[in-house]
Design a protein around this motif. Structure first.
Motif, PDB file in Angstrom:
ATOM      1  N   THR A 250       0.832  -1.211   0.000  1.00  0.00           N
ATOM      2  CA  THR A 250       0.000   0.000   0.000  1.00  0.00           C
ATOM      3  C   THR A 250       0.865   1.259   0.000  1.00  0.00           C
ATOM      4  OG1 THR A 250      -0.195  -0.189   2.423  1.00  0.00           O
ATOM      5  CG2 THR A 250      -2.009  -1.091   1.093  1.00  0.00           C
ATOM      6  N   TRP A 251       1.482   1.577   1.141  1.00  0.00           N
ATOM      7  CA  TRP A 251       2.162   2.852   1.313  1.00  0.00           C
ATOM      8  C   TRP A 251       3.651   2.824   1.022  1.00  0.00           C
ATOM      9  CZ3 TRP A 251      -0.569   7.112   1.568  1.00  0.00           C
ATOM     10  CH2 TRP A 251      -1.863   7.076   2.078  1.00  0.00           C
ATOM     11  N   LEU A 252       4.250   1.656   0.845  1.00  0.00           N
ATOM     12  CA  LEU A 252       5.704   1.603   0.698  1.00  0.00           C
ATOM     13  C   LEU A 252       6.191   2.349  -0.532  1.00  0.00           C
ATOM     14  CD1 LEU A 252       8.453   0.647   1.653  1.00  0.00           C
ATOM     15  CD2 LEU A 252       8.072  -1.506   0.410  1.00  0.00           C
ATOM     16  N   ARG A 253       5.579   2.101  -1.679  1.00  0.00           N
ATOM     17  CA  ARG A 253       6.044   2.768  -2.894  1.00  0.00           C
ATOM     18  C   ARG A 253       5.906   4.286  -2.808  1.00  0.00           C
ATOM     19  NH1 ARG A 253       5.376   4.727  -7.905  1.00  0.00           N
ATOM     20  NH2 ARG A 253       6.758   3.896  -9.530  1.00  0.00           N
ATOM     21  N   ALA A 380      -3.247   3.913   9.962  1.00  0.00           N
ATOM     22  CA  ALA A 380      -2.225   4.348  10.902  1.00  0.00           C
ATOM     23  C   ALA A 380      -0.997   4.933  10.218  1.00  0.00           C
ATOM     24  CB  ALA A 380      -1.815   3.168  11.794  1.00  0.00           C
ATOM     25  N   PHE A 381      -0.573   4.367   9.094  1.00  0.00           N
ATOM     26  CA  PHE A 381       0.665   4.817   8.480  1.00  0.00           C
ATOM     27  C   PHE A 381       0.626   6.308   8.113  1.00  0.00           C
ATOM     28  CE2 PHE A 381       3.782   5.440   5.133  1.00  0.00           C
ATOM     29  CZ  PHE A 381       4.889   4.774   5.629  1.00  0.00           C
ATOM     30  N   PRO A 382      -0.346   6.788   7.315  1.00  0.00           N
ATOM     31  CA  PRO A 382      -0.347   8.219   6.992  1.00  0.00           C
ATOM     32  C   PRO A 382      -0.616   9.097   8.220  1.00  0.00           C
ATOM     33  CG  PRO A 382      -2.334   7.162   6.155  1.00  0.00           C
ATOM     34  CD  PRO A 382      -1.432   6.066   6.622  1.00  0.00           C
ATOM     35  N   ASN A 387       1.238  13.180  11.944  1.00  0.00           N
ATOM     36  CA  ASN A 387       0.859  13.744  13.236  1.00  0.00           C
ATOM     37  C   ASN A 387       1.661  13.287  14.447  1.00  0.00           C
ATOM     38  OD1 ASN A 387      -1.754  15.179  12.357  1.00  0.00           O
ATOM     39  ND2 ASN A 387      -2.131  13.085  11.658  1.00  0.00           N
ATOM     40  N   VAL A 388       2.227  12.112  14.415  1.00  0.00           N
ATOM     41  CA  VAL A 388       2.791  11.536  15.634  1.00  0.00           C
ATOM     42  C   VAL A 388       4.295  11.784  15.709  1.00  0.00           C
ATOM     43  CG1 VAL A 388       3.137   9.423  16.977  1.00  0.00           C
ATOM     44  CG2 VAL A 388       1.007   9.764  15.692  1.00  0.00           C
ATOM     45  N   THR A 389       4.706  12.388  16.799  1.00  0.00           N
ATOM     46  CA  THR A 389       6.137  12.593  17.062  1.00  0.00           C
ATOM     47  C   THR A 389       6.528  11.852  18.336  1.00  0.00           C
ATOM     48  OG1 THR A 389       5.713  14.631  18.307  1.00  0.00           O
ATOM     49  CG2 THR A 389       6.142  14.846  15.933  1.00  0.00           C
ATOM     50  N   SER A 402       7.712   6.960  13.672  1.00  0.00           N
ATOM     51  CA  SER A 402       6.784   6.687  14.770  1.00  0.00           C
ATOM     52  C   SER A 402       5.917   5.472  14.456  1.00  0.00           C
ATOM     53  CB  SER A 402       5.904   7.913  15.041  1.00  0.00           C
ATOM     54  OG  SER A 402       5.210   8.311  13.861  1.00  0.00           O
ATOM     55  N   PHE A 403       5.523   5.312  13.192  1.00  0.00           N
ATOM     56  CA  PHE A 403       4.746   4.126  12.814  1.00  0.00           C
ATOM     57  C   PHE A 403       5.596   2.868  12.933  1.00  0.00           C
ATOM     58  CE2 PHE A 403       3.627   0.833   9.792  1.00  0.00           C
ATOM     59  CZ  PHE A 403       2.297   0.610  10.111  1.00  0.00           C
TER      60      PHE A 403
END
Length: 463
Positions: A250-253, A380-382, A387-389, A402-403
């Protein structure tokens, strides 16, 4: 005693099921490769609607996991897999015949419904043909077809679309499925003793190998089995593995392209190939340990090692920045993918051990919850990137560190879950009151999975 050498038709069965999973992922990946061409031809198919089209497959797939598993157990894998392959092949071909976005939504939902029976039916077939000591390797080879199919499709599908057009590409994929279904119907038998090419020695080997584990198969109600600690833990750890794995498809590429540049997008196929290798390695390890008289550790140890490698790979990813070589990152993420893919063979073999003649429906329940893990990773990934630090690890937003830390912690929990999973644990019959509680828990779990999938695919702000 029959001293005639056993035939090896069960290995041909594993090869046929390997081709089966290659076919499932070629059909799934095809629509992603055809996205741009489809949007040019289909009325109302904008990016948002295309997201719904992708998502509605997941809804149909999850909704029909357990019904498809029950059908496979009752009708037998020969009939069940033939029917579901014909169904999803028909709707694959019909994808190439739609001209409106609404029509595409309907067809892809029905396609997902058809593919829901792919893995439960195959798992039930493997249970009938493989002795317990060979289930790990059989599952590893079987599941590796999905990774090989996904990686190959990244290259083959765009080429085929350019050659014959997106509509005929769907028809061609459907044709492959129908050919496979015909071969399956002609060749396979639910009972290997009824197969003309299987000799008595192989039948005895299979039956003896199944009988050795028969004592662990529970005759208790299905609801009690799938709400037992064994299966609930199996569901959790399978969802945990999907949280990591589904990033690779999904998000890797997009993450590679955004961080290092378009020229490195092709590296997204590398973790999938590593995952295919992991399935073979893990399958061999499961088989090796079982043959050495360690039935519990044959499931537990490869899975725990896999989750540990997954956590290590993900933690290594947190040390990579945009200035670091892309090869360092891809090697770290490939290690994580290798690790979580090592957990598949023991997971599905575990379901066969405790499900027995109901392994199709038990594994379907695990796979249904596993889809929630995939959905969580998609959300969760995006969210974590934006947003998450976390001090030291991800002091500023904009990276996936963070993910990766979150996924690593989930892998550690899944590794610990395997310490409490035992395929030889005997269940005691529950009281009527306890069964009502278990039924409510089971229904709540299904509703939760479906609500998560609906939110991810239809309610979440896609930006």
């Amino acid at each position: 005693m029959n001293h005639t050498a056993a035939t090896r038709q069960r290995f041909l069965l594993v090869f046929l099921l390997f081709l089966h999973t290659v076919n499932t992922y070629m059909d799934r990946v095809c629509i992603s490769a055809a996205k741009d061409a489809m949007q040019d031809d289909i009325v109302g198919l904008n990016d948002q609607m295309m997201g719904y089209v992708f998502g509605i497959f997941a809804i149909g797939y999850a909704l029909f996991q357990i019904p498809a598993g029950l059908f496979s157990d009752r009708a037998g894998p020969r009939r069940a897999l033939t029917i579901v392959v014909i169904i999803w092949s028909i709707f694959t071909a019909m994808t190439g015949a739609v001209f409106t976005a609404v029509g595409l939504l309907v067809v892809r939902f029905l396609f997902g419904m058809g593919e829901a029976g792919a893995y439960p039916g195959a798992t039930r077939a493997l249970y009938s043909w493989l002795p317990a000591k060979e289930r790990g390797l059989g599952q590893g080879i079987f599941h590796s077809g999905a990774r090989v199919g996904a990686a190959a499709s990244l290259v083959v599908m765009p080429w085929l679309i350019d050659l014959i057009g997106w509509r005929m590409t769907f028809v061609a994929n459907a044709g492959i499925g129908l050919v496979w279904g015909a071969v399956w119907w002609v060749w396979y038998r639910d009972d290997p003793a009824m197969h003309s090419a299987v000799n008595e020695s192989e039948v005895q080997l299979i039956q003896q190998g199944i009988a050795e584990e028969a004592a662990t198969e529970s005759k208790l109600p299905y609801i009690q089995i799938v709400t037992s600690a064994n299966v609930l833990l199996a569901m959790f750890q399978y969802a945990a593995s999907n949280i990591t794995f589904f990033i690779s498809i999904t998000w890797l590429r997009p993450y590679l392209v955004n961080t290092w540049g378009e020229q490195y997008g092709y590296l997204s196929a590398f973790p999938l190939l590593c995952g295919a290798v992991a399935l073979w390695v893990s399958g061999y390890a499961v088989t090796f340990l079982h043959r050495r008289g360690m039935p519990v550790m044959s499931r537990r140890l490869p899975a725990m090692i896999g989750f540990l490698l997954g956590a290590i790979g993900l933690l290594l990813c947190t040390q990579v920045t945009g200035e670091t070589s892309v090869w360092v990152f891809i090697a770290s993420f490939a290690l994580a993918t290798f690790g979580v893919e090592m957990t598949l063979s023991p997971s599905w073999a575990f379901c066969m051990d405790i499900g027995g003649s109901r392994s199709g429906s038990v594994s379907a329940a695990m796979n249904m919850v596993g889809n929630m893990g995939a959905a969580v990773s998609a959300v969760a990934f995006p969210f974590f990137v934006a947003n998450v630090t976390i001090p030291v690890i991800a002091p500023i937003s904009g990276t996936a560190n963070s993910f990766f830390l979150f996924a690593a912690m989930i892998n550690i929990l899944a590794m610990l879950a395997w310490l409490m999973m035992n395929p030889q644990r005997q269940l005691k019959e529950a009281s009527p009151a306890a069964m009502k509680v278990r039924l409510a828990l089971f229904v709540s779990m299904i509703v939760t999975v479906i609500m998560v999938l609906l939110y991810v695919n239809f309610g979440m702000d896609k930006g």
